[in-house]
Design an enzyme around this catalytic site. Structure first.
Site, PDB file in Angstrom:
ATOM      1  N   LYS A 165       4.567   2.600  -2.180  1.00 11.96           N
ATOM      2  CA  LYS A 165       3.254   1.944  -2.200  1.00 11.96           C
ATOM      3  C   LYS A 165       2.135   2.980  -2.009  1.00 11.96           C
ATOM      4  O   LYS A 165       2.069   3.636  -0.976  1.00 11.96           O
ATOM      5  CB  LYS A 165       3.142   0.912  -1.080  1.00 11.96           C
ATOM      6  CG  LYS A 165       1.854   0.106  -1.205  1.00 11.96           C
ATOM      7  CD  LYS A 165       1.554  -0.726   0.009  1.00 11.96           C
ATOM      8  CE  LYS A 165       0.759   0.001   1.039  1.00 11.96           C
ATOM      9  NZ  LYS A 165      -0.582   0.431   0.598  1.00 11.96           N
ATOM     10  N   GLU A 169       4.339  11.384   8.874  1.00 11.56           N
ATOM     11  CA  GLU A 169       3.400  12.506   8.782  1.00 11.56           C
ATOM     12  C   GLU A 169       2.021  11.922   9.044  1.00 11.56           C
ATOM     13  O   GLU A 169       1.490  11.180   8.228  1.00 11.56           O
ATOM     14  CB  GLU A 169       3.516  13.161   7.402  1.00 11.56           C
ATOM     15  CG  GLU A 169       3.045  14.596   7.399  1.00 11.56           C
ATOM     16  CD  GLU A 169       1.586  14.708   7.002  1.00 11.56           C
ATOM     17  OE1 GLU A 169       0.731  14.639   7.936  1.00 11.56           O
ATOM     18  OE2 GLU A 169       1.303  14.849   5.823  1.00 11.56           O
ATOM     19  N   CYS A 174      -5.084  16.043   6.415  1.00 11.21           N
ATOM     20  CA  CYS A 174      -4.545  15.905   7.774  1.00 11.21           C
ATOM     21  C   CYS A 174      -4.376  17.264   8.450  1.00 11.21           C
ATOM     22  O   CYS A 174      -4.464  17.367   9.664  1.00 11.21           O
ATOM     23  CB  CYS A 174      -3.240  15.122   7.769  1.00 11.21           C
ATOM     24  SG  CYS A 174      -2.139  15.659   6.485  1.00 11.21           S
TER      25      CYS A 174
HETATM   26  P1  ADP Z   1      -6.069   5.814   6.594  1.00 11.48           P
HETATM   27  O1  ADP Z   1      -6.675   5.668   7.931  1.00 11.48           O
HETATM   28  O2  ADP Z   1      -5.928   7.213   6.152  1.00 11.48           O
HETATM   29  O3  ADP Z   1      -6.568   4.854   5.574  1.00 11.48           O
HETATM   30  P2  ADP Z   1      -3.721   4.239   6.986  1.00 11.48           P
HETATM   31  O4  ADP Z   1      -2.678   4.661   7.931  1.00 11.48           O
HETATM   32  O5  ADP Z   1      -4.551   3.053   7.298  1.00 11.48           O
HETATM   33  O6  ADP Z   1      -4.564   5.535   6.769  1.00 11.48           O
HETATM   34  O7  ADP Z   1      -3.120   4.042   5.539  1.00 11.48           O
HETATM   35  C1  ADP Z   1      -2.080   4.823   4.994  1.00 11.48           C
HETATM   36  C2  ADP Z   1      -1.173   3.918   4.206  1.00 11.48           C
HETATM   37  O8  ADP Z   1      -0.571   2.987   5.112  1.00 11.48           O
HETATM   38  C3  ADP Z   1      -1.862   3.084   3.149  1.00 11.48           C
HETATM   39  O9  ADP Z   1      -1.006   3.012   2.019  1.00 11.48           O
HETATM   40  C4  ADP Z   1      -2.004   1.726   3.818  1.00 11.48           C
HETATM   41  O10 ADP Z   1      -2.073   0.653   2.903  1.00 11.48           O
HETATM   42  C5  ADP Z   1      -0.720   1.659   4.624  1.00 11.48           C
HETATM   43  N1  ADP Z   1      -0.750   0.748   5.768  1.00 11.48           N
HETATM   44  C6  ADP Z   1      -1.820   0.310   6.483  1.00 11.48           C
HETATM   45  N2  ADP Z   1      -1.430  -0.511   7.492  1.00 11.48           N
HETATM   46  C7  ADP Z   1      -0.075  -0.595   7.433  1.00 11.48           C
HETATM   47  C8  ADP Z   1       0.943  -1.273   8.207  1.00 11.48           C
HETATM   48  N3  ADP Z   1       0.632  -2.023   9.239  1.00 11.48           N
HETATM   49  N4  ADP Z   1       2.229  -1.103   7.845  1.00 11.48           N
HETATM   50  C9  ADP Z   1       2.571  -0.319   6.812  1.00 11.48           C
HETATM   51  N5  ADP Z   1       1.669   0.345   6.043  1.00 11.48           N
HETATM   52  C10 ADP Z   1       0.365   0.204   6.342  1.00 11.48           C
END
Ligand code: ADP
Length: 488
Positions: free
Chosen positions: A194, A268, A302
């Site tokens: 995803k 990561e 990062c």
């Molecule tokens: P950023 O702050 O860099 O946007 P996120 O950690 O929110 O980073 O997002 C990184 C990825 O994790 C994206 O693909 C986002 O859709 C996904 N994501 C966000 N929340 C969740 C969750 N609760 N479980 C799994 N994946 C998630």
């Protein structure tokens, strides 16, 4: 005899192969994208779509399907059924498919670069010269390991794990997809990946490429959506491994969800790297390293060198040179080849960066920004530094993920090691000095997964990348990255 000219394959210069002129006319983008499951694009069960925007123009580019739990389940079932056949192919056969993906990526390099820049805001120079060639090189590198697993891990009888659920962020969308997919396939796993919700388009282009490459159906499934979709992947009971790159907050959530299951996990996460300049360093080079360390990819990195430590005796000189160099940086249209700093990835991220700039001022650090003109439309931020920052400042302790650098000075090596390590993160660091002994001293004492000496932000498929502490665990790249997808 065929008269068709074979394109010349040049391992290092994907761009030379790209046929289209340098504009967006030849980029084939659809208005609406579906989910790539079992080798074809299918409508989402949810019937819902979300928009993806160009952050440099604020214009909508396309609508993208939102996968719900049923869609995730469908993708996992396709991956499970494909795993049976894929994992039984010889490594040599798997390698051939992965090489083909790498070659097709080189052939379509221009299209990937332009779409990456449109969807994410990074400068075309970076997409063209860094992201796309590195992504292709990742596939080349791991294709080479596919038939050598027994040699890579002798006497360990390496076996694939099964299905890898992979969730990636928006800062290097195509490159992160390559980091995740290439080793998983080489090891014999199948994939449900995803991309991030603000940058899904190059992953969907990769889905088209994978379909065209003839990779067996279901080996790679690419589904789109936001956090809920990500969580559905993490929680699916038939997934064997989760590989996540993203924020520390979401990483912690994922670790909690996975605990108590037998899913393997690599994370990561965030970083707040120290970039350390000693008085014996080649200072002009070091200034270039500071600029690259924090302003590359708008600071959406990062491992960005976001905390600068300069030895006191050269601090005035380095800061003067740094300010002069900042004035030469061009901020603006990411599609312009001369742009150094493109658009901030989203309105939300620009808001977060601006909040931190205000916090820095309120905390009493001294702000300096270059005086460049920035476009009225789109999400842009001037390169920013904070002088006189201290360890207790939030702008020093927290990841900003934007073009914002804090500057501290130091006198002794012990002092800088203590300050550099006094942070929740441990992903990367940079050291600038003329003395090899100082480099070795620091590399053993800095708590960071990657340490660059007299350079910064250099990436290569052969070298492992990953962190300590709140920056996560597990390594990507090199043999370490391959072992993360093997049961042995
Ligand atoms: P950023 O702050 O860099 O946007 P996120 O950690 O929110 O980073 O997002 C990184 C990825 O994790 C994206 O693909 C986002 O859709 C996904 N994501 C966000 N929340 C969740 C969750 N609760 N479980 C799994 N994946 C998630």
């Amino acid at each position: 005899m065929s008269t068709t000219k074979e394109p010349k394959l040049n391992f290092n210069s994907a761009w030379d192969l790209a046929p289209a002129p340098e504009d967006t006319k030849h980029i084939s983008l659809k208005k609406q994208y579906d989910l790539f499951i079992n080798g074809e694009f299918v409508k989402p069960n949810s019937k819902k779509y979300f928009a993806t925007y160009n952050p440099a123009t604020e214009e909508k580019i396309a609508d993208v399907a939102e996968a719900d739990e049923k869609d995730v389940d469908k993708a996992v079932k396709a991956a499970r059924s494909a795993f049976g056949k894929w994992s039984k192919l010889t490594g040599k056969e798997r390698g051939k498919y992965i090489y083909r993906i790498a070659r097709l990526m080189q052939e379509r390099a221009r299209e990937f670069a332009v779409i990456e820049t449109m969807d994410g805001g990074k400068s075309i120079r970076e997409s063209r010269d860094i992201d796309v060639p590195l992504a292709a090189n990742h596939f080349f590198y791991y294709a080479g390991w596919a038939d050598k697993l027994e040699y890579a891990f002798p006497n360990k009888n390496p076996k694939p794990l099964g299905i890898a659920g992979q969730i990636i962020p928006w800062n290097f969308p195509l490159l992160m997809a390559a980091w995740k997919i290439a080793p998983a396939l080489a090891a014999g796993n199948t994939v449900v990946l995803k991309p991030a919700e603000t940058t899904p388009l190059t992953a969907l282009k990769l889905a088209e490429l994978i379909r065209d490459s003839g990779l067996p159906n279901g080996v790679v499934n690419i589904i789109t959506g936001a956090g809920k979709t990500g969580a559905a992947i993490v929680n699916h009971p038939d997934i064997n491994k989760i590989a996540f790159t993203g924020s520390t907050d979401v990483g912690k959530l994922i670790q909690r969800s996975v605990s108590g299951t037998d899913k393997k996990l690599t994370l990561e996460l965030g970083g707040k790297a120290a970039n350390i300049i000693f008085d014996d360093a080649p200072l002009d080079q070091a200034v270039e390293g500071i600029i690259n360390g924090i302003f590359f990819n708008q600071g959406h990195v990062c491992c960005a060198g976001s905390r600068l430590f300069v030895q006191e005796s050269v601090a005035d000189l380095v800061i003067r040179k740094l300010k002069d160099r900042m004035q030469t940086l061009r901020v603006g249209d990411p599609m312009d080849k001369n742009t150094d700093i493109g658009a901030i990835n989203s309105k939300e991220q620009l808001g977060k960066i601006n909040d931190y700039i205000k916090i820095g001022k309120d905390e009493g650090a001294e702000m300096y920004q270059s005086t460049c003109v920035i476009p009225k439309k789109g999400y842009f931020c001037r390169p920013t530094i904070f002088l006189n920052a201290t360890q207790s400042h939030r702008i020093v302790q927290e990841e900003i993920f934007g073009p914002v650098l804090t500057i501290q000075t130091f006198r002794t090596i012990e002092e800088v090691i203590e300050k550099a390590n006094n942070i929740p993160y441990g992903l990367s660091a940079g050291v600038w000095t003329d003395k090899g002994s100082k480099i070795f001293n620091l590399t053993t004492k800095l708590k960071a997964g990657v340490i660059w000496a007299n350079t910064y932000n250099k990436f290569d498929p052969t070298s492992p990348f990953g962190g300590y502490k709140e920056s996560g665990f597990g390594r990507e790249g090199g043999l370490h990255g391959l072992s993360a997808y093997l049961d042995m």
